[in-house]
Write an enzyme that holds these catalytic residues in place. Structure first.
Site, PDB file in Angstrom:
ATOM      1  N   TYR A 170      59.239 -17.681  41.208  1.00 10.26           N
ATOM      2  CA  TYR A 170      59.072 -18.678  42.131  1.00 10.26           C
ATOM      3  C   TYR A 170      60.591 -19.518  42.296  1.00 10.26           C
ATOM      4  O   TYR A 170      60.562 -20.188  43.484  1.00 10.26           O
ATOM      5  CB  TYR A 170      58.125 -19.650  41.276  1.00 10.26           C
ATOM      6  N   LYS A 174      61.680 -20.493  46.093  1.00  8.91           N
ATOM      7  CA  LYS A 174      61.950 -21.810  46.347  1.00  8.91           C
ATOM      8  C   LYS A 174      63.419 -22.022  46.908  1.00  8.91           C
ATOM      9  O   LYS A 174      63.725 -23.035  47.776  1.00  8.91           O
ATOM     10  CB  LYS A 174      61.342 -22.782  45.516  1.00  8.91           C
TER      11      LYS A 174
HETATM   12  N1  LIG Z   1      51.682 -29.500  43.318  1.00  6.03           N
HETATM   13  C1  LIG Z   1      52.821 -29.552  43.134  1.00  6.03           C
HETATM   14  O1  LIG Z   1      53.129 -30.191  41.799  1.00  6.03           O
HETATM   15  C2  LIG Z   1      53.946 -28.908  43.858  1.00  6.03           C
HETATM   16  C3  LIG Z   1      55.166 -28.923  43.315  1.00  6.03           C
HETATM   17  C4  LIG Z   1      56.211 -28.360  43.962  1.00  6.03           C
HETATM   18  C5  LIG Z   1      55.799 -27.605  45.048  1.00  6.03           C
HETATM   19  N2  LIG Z   1      54.975 -27.563  45.673  1.00  6.03           N
HETATM   20  C6  LIG Z   1      54.426 -26.488  46.682  1.00  6.03           C
HETATM   21  O2  LIG Z   1      53.738 -27.152  47.696  1.00  6.03           O
HETATM   22  C7  LIG Z   1      53.052 -26.168  48.670  1.00  6.03           C
HETATM   23  C8  LIG Z   1      51.687 -26.653  48.641  1.00  6.03           C
HETATM   24  O3  LIG Z   1      51.176 -26.788  47.182  1.00  6.03           O
HETATM   25  P1  LIG Z   1      49.714 -27.708  46.851  1.00  6.03           P
HETATM   26  O4  LIG Z   1      49.951 -28.541  45.786  1.00  6.03           O
HETATM   27  O5  LIG Z   1      49.309 -28.237  48.168  1.00  6.03           O
HETATM   28  O6  LIG Z   1      48.662 -26.445  46.616  1.00  6.03           O
HETATM   29  P2  LIG Z   1      47.377 -26.063  47.048  1.00  6.03           P
HETATM   30  O7  LIG Z   1      46.961 -24.972  46.123  1.00  6.03           O
HETATM   31  O8  LIG Z   1      46.417 -27.276  47.151  1.00  6.03           O
HETATM   32  O9  LIG Z   1      47.509 -25.737  48.428  1.00  6.03           O
HETATM   33  C9  LIG Z   1      48.162 -24.246  48.738  1.00  6.03           C
HETATM   34  C10 LIG Z   1      47.318 -23.580  49.692  1.00  6.03           C
HETATM   35  O10 LIG Z   1      48.017 -22.594  50.263  1.00  6.03           O
HETATM   36  C11 LIG Z   1      47.184 -21.518  50.441  1.00  6.03           C
HETATM   37  N3  LIG Z   1      47.734 -20.337  50.380  1.00  6.03           N
HETATM   38  C12 LIG Z   1      48.017 -19.398  49.431  1.00  6.03           C
HETATM   39  N4  LIG Z   1      48.368 -18.388  49.683  1.00  6.03           N
HETATM   40  C13 LIG Z   1      48.481 -18.204  51.028  1.00  6.03           C
HETATM   41  C14 LIG Z   1      48.707 -17.310  52.118  1.00  6.03           C
HETATM   42  N5  LIG Z   1      49.352 -16.107  51.778  1.00  6.03           N
HETATM   43  N6  LIG Z   1      48.556 -17.658  53.401  1.00  6.03           N
HETATM   44  C15 LIG Z   1      48.113 -18.749  53.780  1.00  6.03           C
HETATM   45  N7  LIG Z   1      47.638 -19.802  52.827  1.00  6.03           N
HETATM   46  C16 LIG Z   1      47.799 -19.437  51.633  1.00  6.03           C
HETATM   47  C17 LIG Z   1      46.009 -21.613  49.314  1.00  6.03           C
HETATM   48  O11 LIG Z   1      44.803 -21.133  49.694  1.00  6.03           O
HETATM   49  C18 LIG Z   1      46.017 -23.210  49.308  1.00  6.03           C
HETATM   50  O12 LIG Z   1      45.047 -23.915  50.077  1.00  6.03           O
HETATM   51  C19 LIG Z   1      53.167 -24.835  47.771  1.00  6.03           C
HETATM   52  O13 LIG Z   1      54.290 -24.110  48.433  1.00  6.03           O
HETATM   53  C20 LIG Z   1      53.623 -25.480  46.207  1.00  6.03           C
HETATM   54  O14 LIG Z   1      54.684 -24.270  45.727  1.00  6.03           O
HETATM   55  C21 LIG Z   1      53.717 -27.992  45.086  1.00  6.03           C
END
Ligand SMILES: NC(=O)c1ccc[n+]([C@@H]2O[C@H](COP(=O)([O-])OP(=O)(O)OC[C@H]3O[C@@H](n4cnc5c(N)ncnc54)[C@H](O)[C@@H]3O)[C@@H](O)[C@H]2O)c1
Length: 277
Positions: A170, A174
């Site tokens: 991861y 990133k």
């Molecule tokens: N929430 C946090 O604390 C956080 C922190 C740092 C980074 N992020 C990053 O932000 C982004 C969004 O996260 P979030 O918190 O909204 O998560 P979330 O799980 O609410 O949403 C992510 C979405 O991506 C979709 N997804 C997964 N694999 C996929 C694929 N192969 N093709 C298309 N869609 C796909 C999932 O179905 C989900 O609906 C991610 O990349 C995550 O790594 C989140």
């Protein structure tokens, strides 16, 4: 007259917050690998008077992303593309994390470069995890930035024996997002478009809740405690930053990453938290 198009890939917590903010008066093309998620999210937006189109997409399939980009172009001028699709370290094995978070992000940049309108902007949601790891050797940084997308997953340092666990996968993915954004800024620039990333800290969404309720939940809570801001954030705070990076006020900002983490990385650099890996 066709409305401008905002493409939101990943209809989860962060994707939906950005859709609500950026989609007003535009056509929102909402796409996710999970059909149920995307339909529920679309209903919610339509219920609030947004114009929404939906598509299933798997960012780890070039064919699927290419079809999404082609469809977006039929709807109107593609002005904004936001890739929030992601898997957290606790959700999937190493190869899946690399396929979605690293390769998938590069594919989205490639395929939307074909259809982005002049004056348009792209954004990928990276993570503070990309700032956690010790710096990579310069040749690995260069390879992550410039290796042709279809050869990325064959890089020797991304093979199973070289990546000890999903957290390292991861962090590399990133970090690769930041590097890929810089490289992509050059080719998108030729089309009159910009591209940036945001690196969020702990944002309270289904993904973060999954981590908080897992065996690494205490590590997350320790991060919050050691950070200067001492709280998590709602996805709306990421949407605020996205609005800036996607909008006209950021006309001079491309190839850049914005870290929004309440100071967790600052605390790590100050020795208040261990560096993971
Ligand atoms: N929430 C946090 O604390 C956080 C922190 C740092 C980074 N992020 C990053 O932000 C982004 C969004 O996260 P979030 O918190 O909204 O998560 P979330 O799980 O609410 O949403 C992510 C979405 O991506 C979709 N997804 C997964 N694999 C996929 C694929 N192969 N093709 C298309 N869609 C796909 C999932 O179905 C989900 O609906 C991610 O990349 C995550 O790594 C989140």
């Amino acid at each position: 007259m066709k409305k401008d198009v905002v493409v939101i890939i990943g209809a989860g917590g962060i994707g939906m917050a950005i859709a609500r903010r950026q989609g007003i008066g535009k056509t929102v093309l909402l796409a996710d690998v999970n059909e149920k998620t995307v339909q529920q999210a679309a209903e919610e937006l339509r219920g609030a008077s947004y114009t929404v189109e939906t598509r299933a997409v798997d960012v780890s399939s070039r064919e699927s992303v290419a079809a999404l980009a082609d469809y977006a172009a039929t709807l109107g001028a593609v002005m904004q593309v936001v890739n929030t699709a992601g898997l957290s370290p606790n959700m999937a094995p190493v190869d899946k994390v690399l396929e979605v978070d690293l390769y998938g992000a590069a594919v989205v940049f490639d395929e939307f470069e074909r259809v982005i309108a002049p004056g348009g902007a792209g954004l990928v949601i990276s993570s503070m995890a990309g700032h956690m790891m010790p710096t990579l050797p310069p040749e690995q940084d260069h390879a992550l930035a410039f290796t042709p997308t279809e050869e990325l997953l064959a890089l020797p340092f991304l093979q199973a024996d070289a990546v000890p666990n999903t957290l390292v996968a991861y962090m590399i993915a990133k970090r690769a997002n930041h590097l890929r954004v810089q490289a992509t800024a050059m080719s998108w620039g030729e089309k009159g478009a910009r591209v940036n990333s945001i690196s969020p800290g702990i944002i309270v969404t289904p993904l973060a809740r999954h981590e908080l309720e897992s065996e690494i939940g205490d590590i997350y809570r320790a991060m919050v405690e050691a950070s200067p801001v001492k709280r998590m954030a709602p996805p709306e705070e990421v949407a605020l930053a996205a609005a800036y990076l996607l909008g006209p006020d950021a006309g001079f900002v491309t190839g850049s990453d914005l870290l929004i983490d309440g100071g967790v990385i600052a605390a790590m650099r100050a020795g208040k938290l261990p560096t993971p890996g």
